[in-house]
Design a protein around this motif. Sequence first.
Motif, PDB file in Angstrom:
ATOM      1  N   SER A  63      -7.817  12.948   0.520  1.00  0.00           N
ATOM      2  CA  SER A  63      -7.030  12.582  -0.657  1.00  0.00           C
ATOM      3  C   SER A  63      -6.094  13.734  -0.962  1.00  0.00           C
ATOM      4  O   SER A  63      -6.459  14.900  -0.744  1.00  0.00           O
ATOM      5  N   ARG A  64      -4.894  13.426  -1.452  1.00  0.00           N
ATOM      6  CA  ARG A  64      -3.986  14.525  -1.811  1.00  0.00           C
ATOM      7  C   ARG A  64      -4.583  15.335  -2.957  1.00  0.00           C
ATOM      8  O   ARG A  64      -5.234  14.770  -3.849  1.00  0.00           O
ATOM      9  N   TYR A  69      -0.155  11.531  -8.296  1.00  0.00           N
ATOM     10  CA  TYR A  69       0.738  10.584  -8.935  1.00  0.00           C
ATOM     11  C   TYR A  69       0.065   9.294  -9.386  1.00  0.00           C
ATOM     12  O   TYR A  69       0.724   8.346  -9.737  1.00  0.00           O
ATOM     13  N   ASN A  78      -6.235   9.632  -5.863  1.00  0.00           N
ATOM     14  CA  ASN A  78      -6.700   8.241  -6.024  1.00  0.00           C
ATOM     15  C   ASN A  78      -7.901   7.935  -5.127  1.00  0.00           C
ATOM     16  O   ASN A  78      -8.891   7.334  -5.560  1.00  0.00           O
ATOM     17  N   THR A  79      -7.796   8.355  -3.885  1.00  0.00           N
ATOM     18  CA  THR A  79      -8.884   8.041  -2.945  1.00  0.00           C
ATOM     19  C   THR A  79     -10.137   8.834  -3.296  1.00  0.00           C
ATOM     20  O   THR A  79     -11.261   8.321  -3.159  1.00  0.00           O
ATOM     21  N   LEU A 111       6.017  12.893   2.529  1.00  0.00           N
ATOM     22  CA  LEU A 111       6.383  11.726   3.344  1.00  0.00           C
ATOM     23  C   LEU A 111       6.957  12.169   4.686  1.00  0.00           C
ATOM     24  O   LEU A 111       6.592  11.628   5.739  1.00  0.00           O
ATOM     25  N   PRO A 144      -5.922   7.634   1.678  1.00  0.00           N
ATOM     26  CA  PRO A 144      -4.712   6.890   1.334  1.00  0.00           C
ATOM     27  C   PRO A 144      -4.131   6.292   2.608  1.00  0.00           C
ATOM     28  O   PRO A 144      -4.377   6.820   3.699  1.00  0.00           O
ATOM     29  N   ILE A 145      -3.395   5.204   2.487  1.00  0.00           N
ATOM     30  CA  ILE A 145      -2.621   4.722   3.635  1.00  0.00           C
ATOM     31  C   ILE A 145      -1.355   5.569   3.713  1.00  0.00           C
ATOM     32  O   ILE A 145      -0.656   5.737   2.714  1.00  0.00           O
ATOM     33  N   TRP A 147       2.037   5.674   5.910  1.00  0.00           N
ATOM     34  CA  TRP A 147       2.855   4.978   6.903  1.00  0.00           C
ATOM     35  C   TRP A 147       2.052   3.896   7.631  1.00  0.00           C
ATOM     36  O   TRP A 147       2.053   3.808   8.846  1.00  0.00           O
ATOM     37  N   GLY A 148       1.328   3.121   6.839  1.00  0.00           N
ATOM     38  CA  GLY A 148       0.638   1.936   7.378  1.00  0.00           C
ATOM     39  C   GLY A 148      -0.720   2.185   8.002  1.00  0.00           C
ATOM     40  O   GLY A 148      -1.376   1.241   8.446  1.00  0.00           O
ATOM     41  N   THR A 173      -6.764   3.721  -0.608  1.00  0.00           N
ATOM     42  CA  THR A 173      -5.890   3.445  -1.738  1.00  0.00           C
ATOM     43  C   THR A 173      -4.485   3.405  -1.161  1.00  0.00           C
ATOM     44  O   THR A 173      -4.216   3.997  -0.106  1.00  0.00           O
ATOM     45  N   GLU A 175      -0.109   1.612  -1.846  1.00  0.00           N
ATOM     46  CA  GLU A 175       0.862   1.018  -2.760  1.00  0.00           C
ATOM     47  C   GLU A 175       1.449  -0.253  -2.173  1.00  0.00           C
ATOM     48  O   GLU A 175       2.628  -0.533  -2.324  1.00  0.00           O
ATOM     49  N   GLY A 176       0.639  -1.014  -1.470  1.00  0.00           N
ATOM     50  CA  GLY A 176       1.109  -2.295  -0.932  1.00  0.00           C
ATOM     51  C   GLY A 176       0.573  -2.615   0.457  1.00  0.00           C
ATOM     52  O   GLY A 176       0.507  -3.783   0.841  1.00  0.00           O
ATOM     53  N   SER A 177       0.155  -1.612   1.198  1.00  0.00           N
ATOM     54  CA  SER A 177      -0.284  -1.863   2.590  1.00  0.00           C
ATOM     55  C   SER A 177      -1.754  -2.257   2.712  1.00  0.00           C
ATOM     56  O   SER A 177      -2.219  -2.524   3.823  1.00  0.00           O
ATOM     57  N   GLY A 203      -3.267   2.459  -5.657  1.00  0.00           N
ATOM     58  CA  GLY A 203      -3.396   3.837  -6.110  1.00  0.00           C
ATOM     59  C   GLY A 203      -3.415   3.977  -7.617  1.00  0.00           C
ATOM     60  O   GLY A 203      -4.292   4.646  -8.177  1.00  0.00           O
TER      61      GLY A 203
HETATM   62  C1  LIG Z   1       2.948  10.427   3.183  1.00  0.00           C
HETATM   63  C2  LIG Z   1       2.673   9.170   2.420  1.00  0.00           C
HETATM   64  C3  LIG Z   1       2.820   7.953   3.062  1.00  0.00           C
HETATM   65  C4  LIG Z   1       2.481   6.767   2.392  1.00  0.00           C
HETATM   66  N1  LIG Z   1       2.597   5.576   3.063  1.00  0.00           N
HETATM   67  C5  LIG Z   1       2.195   4.443   2.452  1.00  0.00           C
HETATM   68  C6  LIG Z   1       2.239   3.197   3.141  1.00  0.00           C
HETATM   69  O1  LIG Z   1       2.633   3.095   4.304  1.00  0.00           O
HETATM   70  N2  LIG Z   1       1.793   2.107   2.477  1.00  0.00           N
HETATM   71  C7  LIG Z   1       1.354   2.141   1.199  1.00  0.00           C
HETATM   72  O2  LIG Z   1       0.962   1.121   0.668  1.00  0.00           O
HETATM   73  N3  LIG Z   1       1.284   3.323   0.512  1.00  0.00           N
HETATM   74  C8  LIG Z   1       1.698   4.451   1.105  1.00  0.00           C
HETATM   75  N4  LIG Z   1       1.637   5.648   0.420  1.00  0.00           N
HETATM   76  C9  LIG Z   1       1.077   5.666  -0.936  1.00  0.00           C
HETATM   77  C10 LIG Z   1      -0.371   6.145  -0.944  1.00  0.00           C
HETATM   78  O3  LIG Z   1      -1.138   5.463   0.015  1.00  0.00           O
HETATM   79  C11 LIG Z   1      -1.022   5.904  -2.303  1.00  0.00           C
HETATM   80  O4  LIG Z   1      -0.246   6.440  -3.312  1.00  0.00           O
HETATM   81  C12 LIG Z   1      -2.436   6.452  -2.366  1.00  0.00           C
HETATM   82  O5  LIG Z   1      -3.086   5.918  -3.502  1.00  0.00           O
HETATM   83  C13 LIG Z   1      -2.511   7.967  -2.464  1.00  0.00           C
HETATM   84  O6  LIG Z   1      -3.850   8.368  -2.452  1.00  0.00           O
HETATM   85  P1  LIG Z   1      -4.351   9.849  -2.771  1.00  0.00           P
HETATM   86  O7  LIG Z   1      -4.019  10.139  -4.220  1.00  0.00           O
HETATM   87  O8  LIG Z   1      -5.823   9.767  -2.549  1.00  0.00           O
HETATM   88  O9  LIG Z   1      -3.680  10.775  -1.819  1.00  0.00           O
HETATM   89  C14 LIG Z   1       2.016   6.817   1.051  1.00  0.00           C
HETATM   90  C15 LIG Z   1       1.926   8.067   0.405  1.00  0.00           C
HETATM   91  C16 LIG Z   1       2.243   9.220   1.073  1.00  0.00           C
HETATM   92  C17 LIG Z   1       2.114  10.547   0.381  1.00  0.00           C
END
Ligand SMILES: Cc1cc2nc3c(=O)[nH]c(=O)nc-3n(C[C@H](O)[C@H](O)[C@H](O)COP(=O)(O)O)c2cc1C
Length: 226
Positions: A63-64, A69, A78-79, A111, A144-145, A147-148, A173, A175-177, A203
């Motif tokens: 998790s970040r 955010y 989030n994760t 990213l 987290p996902i 890039w898919g 967690t 944002e759509g994938s 997330g």
């Molecule tokens: C590098 C990066 C790539 C991401 N790619 C995707 C993605 O492909 N699909 C998606 O639904 N969310 C994507 N996200 C959003 C994260 O999956 C989402 O915000 C997640 O809840 C973050 O979890 P964390 O707080 O545990 O790191 C991406 C976020 C980051 C930072």
Amino acid sequence: MNVKRILGIIVLVVVAIGLFVFDTLPKNGDVAAATGSSTTEATQNVTNSDSLDGKKVLVVFFSRTKGLYGGDTPTIGNTHQVANYIQETTGGDTYEIVPAKEYPTNYKETLEVAKAEQANNERPAIKNPLPNVKDYDIVFVGSPIWWGEYPMIVRTFLDQVDLNGKVVIPFTTHEGSGLGNTKAQLEAQYPKANVLDGLAIRGGEASSTTAKEEVVNWLTKIGIMK
Ligand SMILES: Cc1cc2nc3c(=O)[nH]c(=O)nc-3n(C[C@H](O)[C@H](O)[C@H](O)COP(=O)(O)O)c2cc1C
């Protein structure tokens, strides 16, 4: 009867008793089967209809930790939040995948770094010692996902442990994938694991009480909790 004959009979009797005693001693496999101490035995018995009883759980997550955010003023990613819910519900151990090189605080920079890691199929180093996965029957792998799919740092973890023979469960967690390709990744990586259906949580909803309810319902549905 001469002395030689008597000695011969005594030797035969001793050998026969020895063979009988050896055959009635428990072998390793018998002990494992009787006590359920064989890891393979224990994990193969876990199916969707079994409860958690006696099974050891490990919740692995990435998790970040910077530039968070999710939700209002989050203190953990989030994760990480969802991993905590799974830990609280199952009573398992947790292992956080900590990157040797921190990801940037800035979202857009992260990213870019993540995109390059994926394009180059990198395996970024993990800072903390790996857990002894042999000790566990059920292993959750959450992240987290990015890039898919699983971030490459999670792929580093997956490459370095053998989860074959265990129950393995993805959670994400996103944002759509949704779950992305995480279940397929685990199945490809560990053909002898029993990979169960995962849970994907948006997330921004990870720290809500409904997310915890979702975790409990999901664990019940896949047979981990009764
Ligand atoms: C590098 C990066 C790539 C991401 N790619 C995707 C993605 O492909 N699909 C998606 O639904 N969310 C994507 N996200 C959003 C994260 O999956 C989402 O915000 C997640 O809840 C973050 O979890 P964390 O707080 O545990 O790191 C991406 C976020 C980051 C930072």
